[in-house]
Design a protein around this motif. Structure first.
Motif, mmCIF file in Angstrom:
data_model
loop_
_atom_site.group_PDB
_atom_site.id
_atom_site.type_symbol
_atom_site.label_atom_id
_atom_site.label_comp_id
_atom_site.label_asym_id
_atom_site.label_seq_id
_atom_site.Cartn_x
_atom_site.Cartn_y
_atom_site.Cartn_z
ATOM 1 N N ASN A 120 32.645 49.225 39.482
ATOM 2 C CA ASN A 120 32.377 50.666 39.382
ATOM 3 C C ASN A 120 33.628 51.444 39.758
ATOM 4 O O ASN A 120 34.636 50.861 40.180
ATOM 5 C CB ASN A 120 31.202 51.051 40.302
ATOM 6 C CG ASN A 120 31.605 51.098 41.757
ATOM 7 O OD1 ASN A 120 31.869 52.159 42.317
ATOM 8 N ND2 ASN A 120 31.687 49.931 42.414
ATOM 9 N N ASN A 133 46.798 54.598 44.117
ATOM 10 C CA ASN A 133 46.582 53.979 42.805
ATOM 11 C C ASN A 133 46.013 55.084 41.916
ATOM 12 O O ASN A 133 44.865 55.500 42.080
ATOM 13 C CB ASN A 133 45.614 52.796 42.996
ATOM 14 C CG ASN A 133 45.049 52.249 41.695
ATOM 15 O OD1 ASN A 133 45.127 52.868 40.637
ATOM 16 N ND2 ASN A 133 44.448 51.071 41.780
ATOM 17 N N TRP A 168 40.810 41.408 40.916
ATOM 18 C CA TRP A 168 42.276 41.483 40.777
ATOM 19 C C TRP A 168 42.887 40.362 41.604
ATOM 20 O O TRP A 168 43.384 40.568 42.726
ATOM 21 C CB TRP A 168 42.761 42.879 41.156
ATOM 22 C CG TRP A 168 42.130 43.900 40.246
ATOM 23 C CD1 TRP A 168 42.300 43.980 38.869
ATOM 24 C CD2 TRP A 168 41.193 44.926 40.589
ATOM 25 N NE1 TRP A 168 41.526 45.000 38.362
ATOM 26 C CE2 TRP A 168 40.843 45.599 39.385
ATOM 27 C CE3 TRP A 168 40.625 45.352 41.782
ATOM 28 C CZ2 TRP A 168 39.948 46.659 39.361
ATOM 29 C CZ3 TRP A 168 39.733 46.412 41.759
ATOM 30 C CH2 TRP A 168 39.409 47.052 40.554
ATOM 31 N N ALA A 218 45.509 38.685 41.463
ATOM 32 C CA ALA A 218 46.929 38.681 41.859
ATOM 33 C C ALA A 218 47.039 39.048 43.322
ATOM 34 O O ALA A 218 48.027 38.737 43.981
ATOM 35 C CB ALA A 218 47.730 39.667 41.019
ATOM 36 N N ASN A 219 46.005 39.718 43.846
ATOM 37 C CA ASN A 219 46.001 40.090 45.262
ATOM 38 C C ASN A 219 45.227 39.099 46.129
ATOM 39 O O ASN A 219 45.044 39.326 47.324
ATOM 40 C CB ASN A 219 45.378 41.478 45.446
ATOM 41 C CG ASN A 219 46.073 42.537 44.633
ATOM 42 O OD1 ASN A 219 45.468 43.103 43.731
ATOM 43 N ND2 ASN A 219 47.334 42.782 44.893
ATOM 44 N N ALA A 246 50.841 39.855 44.003
ATOM 45 C CA ALA A 246 51.248 41.079 43.300
ATOM 46 C C ALA A 246 52.662 41.493 43.697
ATOM 47 O O ALA A 246 53.320 42.257 42.989
ATOM 48 C CB ALA A 246 50.273 42.205 43.616
ATOM 49 N N CYS A 283 47.260 41.882 37.086
ATOM 50 C CA CYS A 283 46.437 42.019 38.304
ATOM 51 C C CYS A 283 45.286 41.034 38.280
ATOM 52 O O CYS A 283 44.812 40.608 39.330
ATOM 53 C CB CYS A 283 45.813 43.406 38.397
ATOM 54 S SG CYS A 283 46.981 44.738 38.456
HETATM 55 O O1 SUG Z 1 43.875 47.392 44.974
HETATM 56 N N1 SUG Z 1 41.969 48.945 42.484
HETATM 57 C C1 SUG Z 1 42.832 47.861 42.868
HETATM 58 C C2 SUG Z 1 43.742 47.471 41.730
HETATM 59 C C3 SUG Z 1 44.552 46.250 42.077
HETATM 60 C C4 SUG Z 1 45.615 45.981 41.077
HETATM 61 N N2 SUG Z 1 46.307 44.812 41.414
HETATM 62 C C5 SUG Z 1 47.607 44.568 41.191
HETATM 63 N N3 SUG Z 1 48.438 45.500 40.818
HETATM 64 N N4 SUG Z 1 48.032 43.367 41.370
HETATM 65 C C6 SUG Z 1 43.658 48.246 44.104
HETATM 66 O O2 SUG Z 1 44.112 49.397 44.167
HETATM 67 C C7 SUG Z 1 40.098 50.492 42.774
HETATM 68 C C8 SUG Z 1 38.639 50.397 43.151
HETATM 69 C C9 SUG Z 1 37.919 51.715 43.027
HETATM 70 O O3 SUG Z 1 38.543 52.779 43.122
HETATM 71 O O4 SUG Z 1 36.660 51.704 42.862
HETATM 72 C C10 SUG Z 1 40.915 49.298 43.233
HETATM 73 O O5 SUG Z 1 40.625 48.715 44.251
#
Ligand code: SUG
Length: 450
Positions: free
Chosen positions: A21, A29, A111, A113-114, A181, A372
Protein backbone atom coordinates in the motif's frame (compact mmCIF):
# COMPACT_ATOMS: atom_id res chain seq x y z
CA UNK A 1 36.26 -25.69 -18.01
CA UNK A 2 37.75 -24.07 -14.91
CA UNK A 3 35.90 -24.00 -11.59
CA UNK A 4 35.68 -20.21 -11.89
CA UNK A 5 33.58 -20.28 -15.03
CA UNK A 6 30.73 -21.98 -13.21
CA UNK A 7 30.22 -19.19 -10.70
CA UNK A 8 27.13 -17.12 -11.42
CA UNK A 9 25.30 -14.23 -9.92
CA UNK A 10 21.85 -15.19 -8.68
CA UNK A 11 19.16 -12.63 -7.96
CA UNK A 12 16.69 -13.21 -5.15
CA UNK A 13 13.64 -11.01 -5.59
CA UNK A 14 11.32 -10.05 -2.78
CA UNK A 15 7.83 -11.25 -3.54
CA UNK A 16 5.39 -8.39 -2.94
CA UNK A 17 3.22 -9.03 0.11
CA UNK A 18 -0.61 -8.89 0.38
CA UNK A 19 -0.49 -5.58 2.32
CA UNK A 20 1.30 -3.55 -0.39
CA UNK A 21 0.00 0.00 0.00
CA UNK A 22 0.97 3.65 -0.23
CA UNK A 23 1.30 5.16 3.23
CA UNK A 24 3.99 7.77 2.58
CA UNK A 25 6.30 6.20 5.13
CA UNK A 26 9.69 7.06 3.70
CA UNK A 27 10.79 10.64 4.27
CA UNK A 28 13.46 11.39 1.68
CA UNK A 29 11.97 8.97 -0.87
CA UNK A 30 10.07 11.26 -3.21
CA UNK A 31 7.84 8.63 -4.85
CA UNK A 32 6.72 7.37 -1.43
CA UNK A 33 5.71 10.89 -0.42
CA UNK A 34 4.09 11.82 -3.75
CA UNK A 35 1.92 8.71 -3.85
CA UNK A 36 0.93 8.77 -0.21
CA UNK A 37 -2.77 8.00 0.09
CA UNK A 38 -3.07 6.50 -3.40
CA UNK A 39 -4.90 3.22 -3.83
CA UNK A 40 -2.59 0.27 -4.33
CA UNK A 41 -3.20 -2.97 -6.18
CA UNK A 42 -1.30 -5.67 -4.25
CA UNK A 43 -2.28 -8.39 -6.71
CA UNK A 44 -0.94 -6.47 -9.68
CA UNK A 45 2.20 -5.54 -7.74
CA UNK A 46 2.95 -9.18 -6.96
CA UNK A 47 2.23 -10.29 -10.52
CA UNK A 48 4.51 -7.57 -11.94
CA UNK A 49 7.30 -8.75 -9.66
CA UNK A 50 6.75 -12.38 -10.64
CA UNK A 51 6.82 -11.41 -14.33
CA UNK A 52 10.25 -9.85 -13.84
CA UNK A 53 11.55 -12.95 -12.07
CA UNK A 54 10.15 -15.21 -14.78
CA UNK A 55 11.58 -13.06 -17.62
CA UNK A 56 15.07 -13.30 -16.14
CA UNK A 57 14.79 -17.02 -15.38
CA UNK A 58 13.65 -17.58 -18.99
CA UNK A 59 16.75 -15.76 -20.23
CA UNK A 60 18.95 -18.20 -18.31
CA UNK A 61 19.71 -16.05 -15.25
CA UNK A 62 19.58 -17.70 -11.86
CA UNK A 63 16.56 -16.30 -10.12
CA UNK A 64 15.33 -16.98 -6.62
CA UNK A 65 12.34 -15.86 -4.56
CA UNK A 66 12.28 -14.33 -1.08
CA UNK A 67 8.92 -14.49 0.71
CA UNK A 68 7.05 -11.45 2.08
CA UNK A 69 6.83 -10.90 5.83
CA UNK A 70 3.91 -11.28 8.21
CA UNK A 71 1.99 -8.02 8.14
CA UNK A 72 0.64 -6.30 10.03
CA UNK A 73 3.31 -7.31 12.50
CA UNK A 74 1.25 -8.09 15.58
CA UNK A 75 4.40 -8.76 17.61
CA UNK A 76 5.57 -5.20 16.88
CA UNK A 77 2.23 -3.69 17.87
CA UNK A 78 2.15 -5.74 21.07
CA UNK A 79 5.68 -4.54 21.86
CA UNK A 80 4.28 -1.02 21.52
CA UNK A 81 1.64 -1.63 24.16
CA UNK A 82 -1.43 -2.81 22.26
CA UNK A 83 -3.08 -5.87 23.80
CA UNK A 84 -6.02 -8.25 23.69
CA UNK A 85 -6.75 -10.54 20.76
CA UNK A 86 -4.93 -9.95 17.47
CA UNK A 87 -8.05 -8.21 16.13
CA UNK A 88 -8.18 -6.02 19.27
CA UNK A 89 -4.54 -5.06 18.71
CA UNK A 90 -5.28 -3.92 15.15
CA UNK A 91 -8.43 -2.02 16.09
CA UNK A 92 -6.77 -0.28 19.03
CA UNK A 93 -3.69 0.67 17.00
CA UNK A 94 -5.83 2.02 14.14
CA UNK A 95 -7.61 4.34 16.56
CA UNK A 96 -4.78 5.40 18.85
CA UNK A 97 -1.77 5.33 16.53
CA UNK A 98 -2.60 4.88 12.83
CA UNK A 99 1.00 5.74 11.89
CA UNK A 100 2.24 2.76 13.90
CA UNK A 101 -0.33 0.48 12.25
CA UNK A 102 0.74 1.70 8.79
CA UNK A 103 4.37 1.08 9.67
CA UNK A 104 3.63 -2.37 11.05
CA UNK A 105 1.63 -3.18 7.88
CA UNK A 106 4.08 -2.14 5.17
CA UNK A 107 5.04 -4.71 2.56
CA UNK A 108 8.48 -3.08 2.35
CA UNK A 109 10.40 -6.36 2.63
CA UNK A 110 9.73 -6.68 -1.13
CA UNK A 111 12.74 -4.36 -1.68
CA UNK A 112 15.24 -7.08 -0.99
CA UNK A 113 18.24 -4.98 -2.05
CA UNK A 114 17.78 -3.68 1.49
CA UNK A 115 17.47 -7.14 3.05
CA UNK A 116 21.18 -7.73 3.59
CA UNK A 117 24.73 -7.19 2.41
CA UNK A 118 26.19 -10.28 0.79
CA UNK A 119 29.86 -11.01 0.12
CA UNK A 120 30.71 -13.95 -2.12
CA UNK A 121 33.12 -16.65 -0.98
CA UNK A 122 35.83 -15.44 -3.37
CA UNK A 123 36.20 -12.27 -1.25
CA UNK A 124 35.89 -13.50 2.32
CA UNK A 125 38.65 -14.61 4.71
CA UNK A 126 37.05 -17.97 5.52
CA UNK A 127 35.87 -18.75 1.98
CA UNK A 128 32.18 -18.74 2.93
CA UNK A 129 29.40 -16.55 1.52
CA UNK A 130 28.65 -13.95 4.21
CA UNK A 131 25.24 -12.41 4.90
CA UNK A 132 24.48 -9.48 7.22
CA UNK A 133 20.80 -8.51 7.40
CA UNK A 134 20.35 -4.75 7.31
CA UNK A 135 19.10 -3.07 10.49
CA UNK A 136 17.20 -0.45 8.42
CA UNK A 137 16.91 1.71 11.50
CA UNK A 138 16.22 4.93 9.62
CA UNK A 139 12.54 4.05 9.16
CA UNK A 140 10.28 2.40 11.73
CA UNK A 141 8.48 0.28 9.11
CA UNK A 142 11.76 -1.12 7.82
CA UNK A 143 13.50 -1.54 11.18
CA UNK A 144 11.18 -4.46 11.97
CA UNK A 145 12.28 -6.50 8.94
CA UNK A 146 15.62 -7.96 9.99
CA UNK A 147 14.54 -10.75 12.38
CA UNK A 148 12.35 -12.39 9.72
CA UNK A 149 14.89 -11.62 6.99
CA UNK A 150 17.51 -13.40 9.04
CA UNK A 151 15.35 -16.51 9.50
CA UNK A 152 14.46 -16.57 5.81
CA UNK A 153 18.09 -16.28 4.69
CA UNK A 154 19.07 -19.08 7.07
CA UNK A 155 16.24 -21.23 5.71
CA UNK A 156 17.43 -20.72 2.13
CA UNK A 157 21.21 -20.77 2.68
CA UNK A 158 21.34 -23.29 5.49
CA UNK A 159 24.71 -25.00 5.06
CA UNK A 160 27.03 -23.54 7.72
CA UNK A 161 30.15 -24.76 5.99
CA UNK A 162 29.30 -22.68 2.96
CA UNK A 163 27.21 -19.81 4.32
CA UNK A 164 27.94 -17.48 7.29
CA UNK A 165 25.05 -15.53 8.79
CA UNK A 166 25.69 -12.49 10.98
CA UNK A 167 23.22 -10.60 13.13
CA UNK A 168 22.07 -7.17 12.01
CA UNK A 169 24.31 -4.37 13.33
CA UNK A 170 23.26 -2.71 16.61
CA UNK A 171 20.21 -0.54 15.99
CA UNK A 172 21.32 3.05 16.45
CA UNK A 173 21.54 6.00 14.05
CA UNK A 174 25.35 5.92 14.04
CA UNK A 175 25.25 2.41 12.57
CA UNK A 176 22.38 2.76 10.12
CA UNK A 177 22.69 0.02 7.51
CA UNK A 178 20.54 -0.38 4.39
CA UNK A 179 22.18 -3.47 2.94
CA UNK A 180 23.08 -4.14 -0.66
CA UNK A 181 21.42 -0.94 -1.91
CA UNK A 182 24.68 0.74 -0.93
CA UNK A 183 27.05 -2.07 -1.85
CA UNK A 184 28.39 -3.11 -5.24
CA UNK A 185 30.93 -5.69 -6.19
CA UNK A 186 33.29 -5.38 -9.11
CA UNK A 187 35.30 -8.23 -10.56
CA UNK A 188 36.92 -9.44 -13.74
CA UNK A 189 34.99 -12.71 -13.71
CA UNK A 190 32.49 -14.08 -11.23
CA UNK A 191 34.29 -16.52 -8.99
CA UNK A 192 37.47 -14.43 -8.85
CA UNK A 193 38.16 -12.16 -5.90
CA UNK A 194 36.76 -8.72 -6.54
CA UNK A 195 36.54 -5.21 -5.15
CA UNK A 196 33.69 -4.51 -2.76
CA UNK A 197 32.43 -0.97 -3.03
CA UNK A 198 30.58 0.47 -0.02
CA UNK A 199 28.78 3.78 -0.41
CA UNK A 200 27.62 5.70 2.65
CA UNK A 201 25.49 8.78 3.13
CA UNK A 202 27.37 10.25 6.09
CA UNK A 203 29.63 9.44 8.99
CA UNK A 204 27.71 8.32 12.06
CA UNK A 205 30.22 9.74 14.50
CA UNK A 206 32.05 12.61 12.81
CA UNK A 207 29.53 15.43 12.88
CA UNK A 208 31.98 17.80 11.16
CA UNK A 209 32.06 15.65 8.00
CA UNK A 210 29.88 16.53 4.98
CA UNK A 211 26.25 15.38 5.28
CA UNK A 212 22.91 16.05 3.56
CA UNK A 213 20.82 18.86 5.05
CA UNK A 214 17.28 18.14 3.94
CA UNK A 215 16.86 14.37 3.94
CA UNK A 216 18.43 11.75 6.19
CA UNK A 217 21.48 9.77 5.13
CA UNK A 218 20.46 6.16 5.72
CA UNK A 219 23.84 4.40 5.53
CA UNK A 220 26.78 5.35 7.70
CA UNK A 221 30.48 4.89 7.02
CA UNK A 222 30.88 3.07 10.32
CA UNK A 223 28.15 0.56 9.44
CA UNK A 224 29.82 -0.17 6.09
CA UNK A 225 33.20 -0.59 7.79
CA UNK A 226 31.70 -3.00 10.34
CA UNK A 227 30.26 -5.15 7.56
CA UNK A 228 33.59 -5.25 5.73
CA UNK A 229 35.17 -6.50 9.00
CA UNK A 230 32.43 -9.05 9.71
CA UNK A 231 32.74 -10.42 6.17
CA UNK A 232 36.53 -10.68 6.59
CA UNK A 233 37.20 -8.68 3.45
CA UNK A 234 40.74 -7.85 2.38
CA UNK A 235 41.21 -4.13 3.10
CA UNK A 236 43.23 -3.84 -0.11
CA UNK A 237 40.13 -4.87 -2.03
CA UNK A 238 37.55 -2.61 -0.40
CA UNK A 239 36.58 0.93 -1.37
CA UNK A 240 34.46 3.23 0.80
CA UNK A 241 32.92 6.25 -0.90
CA UNK A 242 30.58 8.95 0.25
CA UNK A 243 27.47 9.73 -1.69
CA UNK A 244 27.20 13.32 -2.82
CA UNK A 245 25.09 14.91 -0.01
CA UNK A 246 23.34 17.15 -2.55
CA UNK A 247 21.90 14.18 -4.41
CA UNK A 248 20.54 12.69 -1.17
CA UNK A 249 18.83 16.04 -0.68
CA UNK A 250 17.40 15.69 -4.20
CA UNK A 251 15.78 12.33 -3.36
CA UNK A 252 18.58 9.82 -3.92
CA UNK A 253 18.03 7.97 -0.65
CA UNK A 254 20.19 4.97 -1.57
CA UNK A 255 23.24 4.64 -3.80
CA UNK A 256 21.31 2.29 -6.09
CA UNK A 257 19.16 5.25 -7.17
CA UNK A 258 22.23 6.90 -8.72
CA UNK A 259 24.63 4.06 -9.63
CA UNK A 260 24.67 0.41 -10.67
CA UNK A 261 27.66 -1.84 -11.12
CA UNK A 262 28.40 -5.33 -12.36
CA UNK A 263 31.55 -7.17 -13.40
CA UNK A 264 34.04 -4.50 -14.45
CA UNK A 265 31.37 -1.88 -15.21
CA UNK A 266 29.99 1.03 -13.18
CA UNK A 267 27.10 3.03 -14.62
CA UNK A 268 26.56 6.15 -12.54
CA UNK A 269 25.59 9.77 -12.72
CA UNK A 270 28.47 12.24 -12.87
CA UNK A 271 27.27 13.71 -9.54
CA UNK A 272 26.87 10.41 -7.67
CA UNK A 273 29.85 10.58 -5.29
CA UNK A 274 31.94 13.10 -3.40
CA UNK A 275 35.40 13.24 -5.00
CA UNK A 276 34.15 11.11 -7.87
CA UNK A 277 37.40 11.10 -9.86
CA UNK A 278 39.36 9.81 -6.86
CA UNK A 279 36.70 7.17 -6.13
CA UNK A 280 36.84 5.84 -9.68
CA UNK A 281 40.65 5.96 -9.57
CA UNK A 282 40.71 3.84 -6.39
CA UNK A 283 38.37 1.20 -7.82
CA UNK A 284 40.44 1.07 -11.02
CA UNK A 285 43.64 0.60 -9.05
CA UNK A 286 42.26 -2.03 -6.68
CA UNK A 287 40.50 -4.03 -9.39
CA UNK A 288 43.83 -4.36 -11.22
CA UNK A 289 42.11 -4.83 -14.54
CA UNK A 290 40.15 -2.90 -17.11
CA UNK A 291 37.51 -0.93 -15.17
CA UNK A 292 34.82 0.78 -17.23
CA UNK A 293 33.10 3.74 -15.54
CA UNK A 294 30.21 5.09 -17.61
CA UNK A 295 29.36 8.46 -16.10
CA UNK A 296 26.12 10.04 -17.24
CA UNK A 297 26.28 13.82 -17.60
CA UNK A 298 23.60 16.14 -16.22
CA UNK A 299 23.30 17.47 -19.77
CA UNK A 300 21.92 14.04 -20.76
CA UNK A 301 20.01 13.10 -17.60
CA UNK A 302 19.46 15.45 -14.67
CA UNK A 303 19.35 14.21 -11.08
CA UNK A 304 15.61 14.92 -11.01
CA UNK A 305 15.13 12.82 -14.15
CA UNK A 306 17.19 10.03 -12.62
CA UNK A 307 14.99 10.12 -9.49
CA UNK A 308 11.77 10.20 -11.52
CA UNK A 309 12.68 7.41 -13.93
CA UNK A 310 15.02 5.27 -11.81
CA UNK A 311 17.44 4.94 -14.71
CA UNK A 312 20.20 3.87 -12.33
CA UNK A 313 17.96 1.55 -10.33
CA UNK A 314 18.33 -0.85 -13.20
CA UNK A 315 19.76 -4.34 -13.11
CA UNK A 316 23.01 -4.78 -14.98
CA UNK A 317 23.35 -8.44 -15.87
CA UNK A 318 26.09 -10.43 -17.58
CA UNK A 319 24.81 -12.74 -20.30
CA UNK A 320 26.41 -16.03 -21.25
CA UNK A 321 28.36 -14.37 -24.11
CA UNK A 322 29.89 -11.88 -21.63
CA UNK A 323 27.90 -8.88 -22.87
CA UNK A 324 25.66 -6.98 -20.45
CA UNK A 325 21.95 -6.33 -20.39
CA UNK A 326 20.39 -3.38 -18.59
CA UNK A 327 16.92 -4.05 -17.19
CA UNK A 328 15.16 -0.70 -16.71
CA UNK A 329 11.68 0.27 -15.50
CA UNK A 330 9.00 1.39 -17.98
CA UNK A 331 9.36 4.95 -16.64
CA UNK A 332 12.71 5.19 -18.49
CA UNK A 333 11.00 4.54 -21.82
CA UNK A 334 8.27 7.09 -21.13
CA UNK A 335 10.84 9.82 -20.55
CA UNK A 336 12.10 11.09 -23.91
CA UNK A 337 15.47 12.31 -22.69
CA UNK A 338 16.26 9.22 -20.63
CA UNK A 339 15.21 6.96 -23.49
CA UNK A 340 17.39 8.98 -25.88
CA UNK A 341 20.30 8.59 -23.47
CA UNK A 342 19.79 4.82 -23.39
CA UNK A 343 19.90 4.68 -27.21
CA UNK A 344 23.12 6.68 -27.10
CA UNK A 345 24.56 4.33 -24.47
CA UNK A 346 23.84 1.30 -26.67
CA UNK A 347 25.64 2.93 -29.58
CA UNK A 348 28.76 3.47 -27.49
CA UNK A 349 31.57 1.01 -27.10
CA UNK A 350 30.77 -0.35 -23.63
CA UNK A 351 29.92 -3.89 -22.48
CA UNK A 352 26.25 -2.79 -22.11
CA UNK A 353 24.67 -4.10 -25.32
CA UNK A 354 20.93 -4.31 -24.66
CA UNK A 355 18.12 -2.72 -22.71
CA UNK A 356 15.12 -4.65 -21.42
CA UNK A 357 12.08 -2.70 -20.19
CA UNK A 358 9.73 -4.02 -17.51
CA UNK A 359 6.54 -2.62 -16.00
CA UNK A 360 6.97 -2.43 -12.22
CA UNK A 361 4.72 0.55 -11.67
CA UNK A 362 3.15 -0.59 -8.40
CA UNK A 363 6.56 -0.90 -6.73
CA UNK A 364 7.95 2.17 -8.49
CA UNK A 365 5.22 4.32 -6.94
CA UNK A 366 6.77 3.55 -3.57
CA UNK A 367 10.28 4.31 -4.84
CA UNK A 368 11.27 0.72 -5.58
CA UNK A 369 12.62 -0.08 -9.05
CA UNK A 370 14.08 -3.26 -10.58
CA UNK A 371 17.30 -3.16 -8.56
CA UNK A 372 15.48 -2.51 -5.26
CA UNK A 373 13.52 -5.70 -5.75
CA UNK A 374 16.52 -8.00 -5.89
CA UNK A 375 19.29 -9.27 -3.64
CA UNK A 376 22.35 -10.44 -5.51
CA UNK A 377 24.12 -13.58 -4.33
CA UNK A 378 27.12 -14.80 -6.28
CA UNK A 379 27.36 -18.58 -5.99
CA UNK A 380 29.78 -21.19 -7.24
CA UNK A 381 28.49 -24.57 -8.28
CA UNK A 382 28.81 -26.15 -4.84
CA UNK A 383 27.07 -23.22 -3.16
CA UNK A 384 24.38 -23.18 -5.83
CA UNK A 385 23.68 -26.86 -5.17
CA UNK A 386 23.32 -26.11 -1.43
CA UNK A 387 20.57 -23.49 -1.87
CA UNK A 388 17.03 -24.50 -0.91
CA UNK A 389 15.93 -25.69 -4.38
CA UNK A 390 12.26 -24.80 -3.87
CA UNK A 391 13.13 -21.09 -4.01
CA UNK A 392 14.47 -21.14 -7.60
CA UNK A 393 12.14 -19.60 -10.15
CA UNK A 394 11.11 -21.84 -13.02
CA UNK A 395 7.99 -22.47 -15.13
CA UNK A 396 6.39 -24.60 -12.47
CA UNK A 397 7.03 -22.25 -9.57
CA UNK A 398 5.88 -19.30 -11.65
CA UNK A 399 2.53 -20.96 -12.39
CA UNK A 400 2.17 -21.97 -8.76
CA UNK A 401 2.96 -18.52 -7.36
CA UNK A 402 0.71 -16.77 -9.88
CA UNK A 403 -2.16 -18.98 -8.76
CA UNK A 404 -1.28 -18.36 -5.13
CA UNK A 405 -1.37 -14.58 -5.71
CA UNK A 406 -4.67 -14.80 -7.64
CA UNK A 407 -6.19 -16.72 -4.75
CA UNK A 408 -5.02 -14.64 -1.80
CA UNK A 409 -4.39 -11.02 -2.85
CA UNK A 410 -6.73 -8.06 -2.98
CA UNK A 411 -6.86 -5.79 -6.02
CA UNK A 412 -7.33 -2.65 -4.02
CA UNK A 413 -5.80 -1.52 -0.79
CA UNK A 414 -5.67 1.91 0.78
CA UNK A 415 -4.43 3.06 4.17
CA UNK A 416 -7.85 2.87 5.94
CA UNK A 417 -8.13 -0.80 4.87
CA UNK A 418 -5.20 -1.60 7.16
CA UNK A 419 -7.59 -1.31 10.12
CA UNK A 420 -9.47 -4.38 8.89
CA UNK A 421 -8.45 -7.41 11.00
CA UNK A 422 -9.48 -9.71 8.12
CA UNK A 423 -6.38 -8.54 6.26
CA UNK A 424 -4.18 -10.18 8.90
CA UNK A 425 -6.00 -13.49 8.50
CA UNK A 426 -5.70 -13.28 4.72
CA UNK A 427 -2.00 -12.56 5.02
CA UNK A 428 -1.35 -15.41 7.45
CA UNK A 429 -3.32 -17.92 5.39
CA UNK A 430 -1.38 -16.91 2.29
CA UNK A 431 2.00 -17.02 4.01
CA UNK A 432 1.37 -20.35 5.65
CA UNK A 433 0.73 -21.81 2.21
CA UNK A 434 3.76 -20.01 0.79
CA UNK A 435 6.15 -21.49 3.35
CA UNK A 436 5.01 -24.90 2.14
CA UNK A 437 5.49 -23.98 -1.53
CA UNK A 438 8.98 -22.61 -0.84
CA UNK A 439 9.79 -25.28 1.80
CA UNK A 440 10.93 -22.71 4.34
CA UNK A 441 9.75 -24.21 7.62
CA UNK A 442 8.32 -21.89 10.27
CA UNK A 443 9.90 -18.51 9.58
CA UNK A 444 7.01 -16.28 10.69
CA UNK A 445 6.11 -15.28 14.26
CA UNK A 446 2.54 -16.58 13.86
CA UNK A 447 3.91 -20.01 12.94
CA UNK A 448 6.38 -20.06 15.81
CA UNK A 449 3.97 -19.09 18.59
CA UNK A 450 1.41 -21.76 17.88
O1 SUG B 1 12.88 2.13 1.93
N1 SUG B 1 9.91 2.52 0.12
C1 SUG B 1 11.21 1.91 0.23
C2 SUG B 1 11.85 1.79 -1.13
C3 SUG B 1 13.15 1.03 -1.06
C4 SUG B 1 13.91 1.09 -2.33
N2 SUG B 1 15.08 0.33 -2.22
C5 SUG B 1 16.25 0.59 -2.82
N3 SUG B 1 16.50 1.73 -3.41
N4 SUG B 1 17.16 -0.32 -2.79
C6 SUG B 1 12.11 2.73 1.17
O2 SUG B 1 12.05 3.96 1.11
C7 SUG B 1 7.73 3.24 0.97
C8 SUG B 1 6.60 2.62 1.76
C9 SUG B 1 5.40 3.53 1.87
O3 SUG B 1 5.54 4.76 1.79
O4 SUG B 1 4.26 3.01 2.08
C10 SUG B 1 9.05 2.52 1.15
O5 SUG B 1 9.31 1.98 2.21
Amino acid sequence: MSALSVTHEANFDGLVGPTHNYSGLSFGNIASKNNSGAIANPKLAALQGLAKMKALADMGFRQGVLPPHERPSIATLRALGFGGSDADVIRAASKAAPALLSGASSASSMWSANAATVSPSADTGDGRVHFTPANLINKFHRSIEHPTTSRVLKAIFSNHELFAHHDALPGCPQLGDEGAANHTRFCRHYGESGVEFFVYGASGFNMAAPAPKRYPPRQTLEASQAIARLHQLNTEKVVFAQQNPDVIDAGVFHNDVIAVGNGNVLLCHELAFLNQTAVIGEITEKLESNFVAVQVASADVTIDEAVQTYLFNSQLLTRSDGSMLLLVPEECRSNERVWAYLQKLLSENTPIRDVLVMDLRESMRNGGGPACLRLRVELNEKEFAAVNPATWMNDKLHVRLNKWVEKHYRERLSEPDLADPALLDECRTALDELTQILVLGSVYPFQRNS
